[in-house]
Motif scaffolding. Structure first.
Motif, PDB file in Angstrom:
ATOM      1  N   UNK A 157      23.670  -2.232  11.926  1.00 47.77           N
ATOM      2  CA  UNK A 157      23.417  -3.671  11.876  1.00 47.77           C
ATOM      3  C   UNK A 157      22.084  -3.969  11.208  1.00 47.77           C
ATOM      4  N   UNK A 158      21.127  -3.063  11.376  1.00 45.45           N
ATOM      5  CA  UNK A 158      19.773  -3.319  10.870  1.00 45.45           C
ATOM      6  C   UNK A 158      19.126  -2.000  10.489  1.00 45.45           C
ATOM      7  N   UNK A 159      18.303  -2.031   9.443  1.00 51.77           N
ATOM      8  CA  UNK A 159      17.424  -0.919   9.103  1.00 51.77           C
ATOM      9  C   UNK A 159      15.994  -1.441   9.171  1.00 51.77           C
ATOM     10  N   UNK A 160      15.169  -0.782   9.977  1.00 53.75           N
ATOM     11  CA  UNK A 160      13.776  -1.175  10.169  1.00 53.75           C
ATOM     12  C   UNK A 160      12.903  -0.191   9.402  1.00 53.75           C
ATOM     13  N   UNK A 161      12.129  -0.680   8.448  1.00 55.17           N
ATOM     14  CA  UNK A 161      11.232   0.174   7.674  1.00 55.17           C
ATOM     15  C   UNK A 161       9.847   0.086   8.283  1.00 55.17           C
ATOM     16  N   UNK A 162       9.256   1.246   8.576  1.00 54.17           N
ATOM     17  CA  UNK A 162       7.939   1.278   9.192  1.00 54.17           C
ATOM     18  C   UNK A 162       7.138   2.449   8.631  1.00 54.17           C
ATOM     19  N   UNK A 184       3.679   1.727   4.462  1.00 60.21           N
ATOM     20  CA  UNK A 184       3.908   0.308   4.189  1.00 60.21           C
ATOM     21  C   UNK A 184       2.661  -0.393   3.669  1.00 60.21           C
ATOM     22  N   UNK A 185       1.529   0.311   3.662  1.00 61.48           N
ATOM     23  CA  UNK A 185       0.331  -0.257   3.040  1.00 61.48           C
ATOM     24  C   UNK A 185       0.579  -0.550   1.565  1.00 61.48           C
ATOM     25  N   UNK A 186       1.537   0.166   0.983  1.00 59.54           N
ATOM     26  CA  UNK A 186       1.872  -0.033  -0.435  1.00 59.54           C
ATOM     27  C   UNK A 186       3.117  -0.886  -0.620  1.00 59.54           C
ATOM     28  N   UNK A 187       3.558  -1.581   0.428  1.00 61.74           N
ATOM     29  CA  UNK A 187       4.851  -2.263   0.360  1.00 61.74           C
ATOM     30  C   UNK A 187       4.915  -3.286  -0.767  1.00 61.74           C
ATOM     31  N   UNK A 188       3.808  -3.953  -1.047  1.00 62.32           N
ATOM     32  CA  UNK A 188       3.821  -4.944  -2.120  1.00 62.32           C
ATOM     33  C   UNK A 188       4.083  -4.329  -3.483  1.00 62.32           C
ATOM     34  N   UNK A 189       3.861  -3.012  -3.595  1.00 66.75           N
ATOM     35  CA  UNK A 189       4.041  -2.331  -4.884  1.00 66.75           C
ATOM     36  C   UNK A 189       5.454  -1.824  -5.102  1.00 66.75           C
ATOM     37  N   UNK A 190       6.239  -1.721  -4.012  1.00 65.32           N
ATOM     38  CA  UNK A 190       7.602  -1.208  -4.226  1.00 65.32           C
ATOM     39  C   UNK A 190       8.670  -1.957  -3.440  1.00 65.32           C
ATOM     40  N   UNK A 191       8.332  -3.086  -2.842  1.00 64.44           N
ATOM     41  CA  UNK A 191       9.320  -3.843  -2.059  1.00 64.44           C
ATOM     42  C   UNK A 191      10.506  -4.259  -2.916  1.00 64.44           C
ATOM     43  N   UNK A 229      17.869  -5.475   6.364  1.00 64.79           N
ATOM     44  CA  UNK A 229      16.772  -4.552   6.097  1.00 64.79           C
ATOM     45  C   UNK A 229      15.462  -5.323   6.264  1.00 64.79           C
ATOM     46  N   UNK A 230      14.629  -4.878   7.199  1.00 60.64           N
ATOM     47  CA  UNK A 230      13.377  -5.576   7.451  1.00 60.64           C
ATOM     48  C   UNK A 230      12.240  -4.585   7.672  1.00 60.64           C
ATOM     49  N   UNK A 231      11.024  -5.052   7.468  1.00 62.61           N
ATOM     50  CA  UNK A 231       9.859  -4.194   7.668  1.00 62.61           C
ATOM     51  C   UNK A 231       9.216  -4.502   9.008  1.00 62.61           C
TER      52      UNK A 231
END
Length: 391
Positions: A326-331, A335-342, A362-364
């Motif tokens: 139902x959900x994938x949680x990315x942690x 994730x400090x670089x999430x803005x570079x590969x989101x 899919x959520x962080x």
């Protein structure tokens, strides 16, 4: 330092009682009728399960004054008394040990970090013992017993045996960590893979509460994945289910430490990202400097992060295609670089997900290392409540 905590067992050991308690723990406070509905038991069965837990002080029942209706009789709600017991959680990394003291609801009361001068088992055990002593001394006058110690370690961990079969980061093989730590600390010890421990915390106390099927994907030094299937954390028949870090997404890609080529971790793990940026730019950055290069617009560095995002997105799509969560949680610290590969994660996931698997939520959920130690405490709580709540 407090004396070694006394042994105490959970007052009930039936699957129904454990199910009732964990439902109230993760989703409460709830009226008894709502507990019965959620666990699929009769009200009479719930009452039977609740009675000894109330008598032993683990559950309390009363009116929620904040939710008191304007009209009609207020409902009595059942909730867990978080202060009834305490637990310790420890996360072991390559260079430090993080420890937390939590209550029964896994709320962190104290957090401490301890540098790790070496990675051999003897040094790590000494560090765990020292950190445990410090946390036991900081219970702030609470008379609640400390009923368990959870330890989270990366790699192949046999929770049932309490053995670290293989941890690449610690360079351990076949270390009976639970037995050794119990002898050192005097506490009941649960040892589990760090990503699975984090998944337990997300299932009971975080972004997975109420979901029967979801996954936690961690991005950082390694790429890990914890799976919850039909309401249980699933380690698979051999204890390594969810190893998406070693799913091949580029057969011609870089060599992974596992011996294969083009694994997600060989492209998107922290060490892999730094190596690729060094090769592309000729500079020797650490993680912080690598992020700075990419954010300053250095094309070669940005390309490395983009490829990492694509690999992660394909790995997540593999999970979605195989299990349909139902959900994938990315942690994880990555994730400090999430803005570079989101964007690349999202695009690669949508492209590789089959049919309705692309509808997966899919959520962080960024989490500091203290939360990983909290995950270890969650496994200790889980073990205390009973084996039927583990897998």
């Amino acid at each position: 330092m407090r004396p070694t905590p006394r042994a105490e067992t959970f007052p009930v050991n039936t699957p129904a009682a454990s199910q009732v308690f964990t439902t109230v723990l993760s989703q409460g406070p709830l009226p008894r009728l709502e507990v019965a509905r959620r666990v699929g038991l009769s009200p009479a069965a719930v009452t039977k399960a609740v009675r000894p837990l109330i008598e032993a002080g683990y559950l309390v029942e009363g009116v929620d004054e904040e939710a008191r209706p304007a009209l009609g009789r207020p409902a009595n709600l059942v909730r867990v008394d978080g202060g009834r017991a305490l637990f310790i959680g420890v996360k072991v990394t390559g260079d430090e040990i993080i420890g937390v003291l939590t209550d029964l609801c896994c709320r962190i009361r104290v957090a401490r970090h301890l540098p790790l001068p070496g990675r051999d088992p003897r040094t790590v055990l000494a560090g765990i013992a020292e950190l445990t002593r410090k946390l036991l001394a900081e219970t702030n006058g609470s008379t609640a017993p400390v009923l368990g110690l959870g330890i989270a370690v990366s790699g192949d961990v046999d929770r049932a045996e309490g053995t670290v079969r293989y941890s690449p980061f610690l360079e351990w093989r076949d270390v009976p960590l639970a037995e050794l730590a119990a002898m050192t600390t005097g506490l009941p010890v649960t040892v589990d893979n760090d990503v699975r421990a984090l998944t337990v915390a997300e299932q009971w106390f975080g972004a997975g509460v109420g979901l029967s099927d979801f996954a936690v994907v961690t991005v950082g030094a390694g790429i890990g994945c914890g799976l919850v299937v039909h309401g249980r954390v699933d380690a698979g028949a051999h204890g390594v289910a969810g190893e998406i870090g070693h799913v091949t997404v580029d057969p011609a890609g870089p060599l992974c430490h596992c011996g294969n080529r083009g694994c997600v971790e060989a492209i998107a793990g922290e060490a892999a990202i730094l190596r690729q940026i060094r090769e592309a730019t000729g500079e020797l950055p650490d993680a912080e400097a690598a992020l700075a290069l990419a954010r300053e617009g250095v094309a070669a560095a940005r390309d490395v992060y983009a490829r990492a995002g694509e690999a992660i997105g394909r790995g997540i799509a593999t999970v979605a295609n195989l299990l349909g969560p139902e959900r994938v949680i990315i942690s994880g610290e990555g994730l400090a670089a999430y803005d570079l590969f989101a964007e690349q994660i999202r695009d690669a996931f949508v492209a590789a997900a089959f049919g309705s698997a692309a509808q997966c939520d899919v959520r962080t959920h960024p989490l500091p290392f203290d939360e990983w130690a909290r995950g270890a405490a969650a496994t200790a709580i889980q073990s205390f409540i009973g084996p039927d709540t583990s897998r």
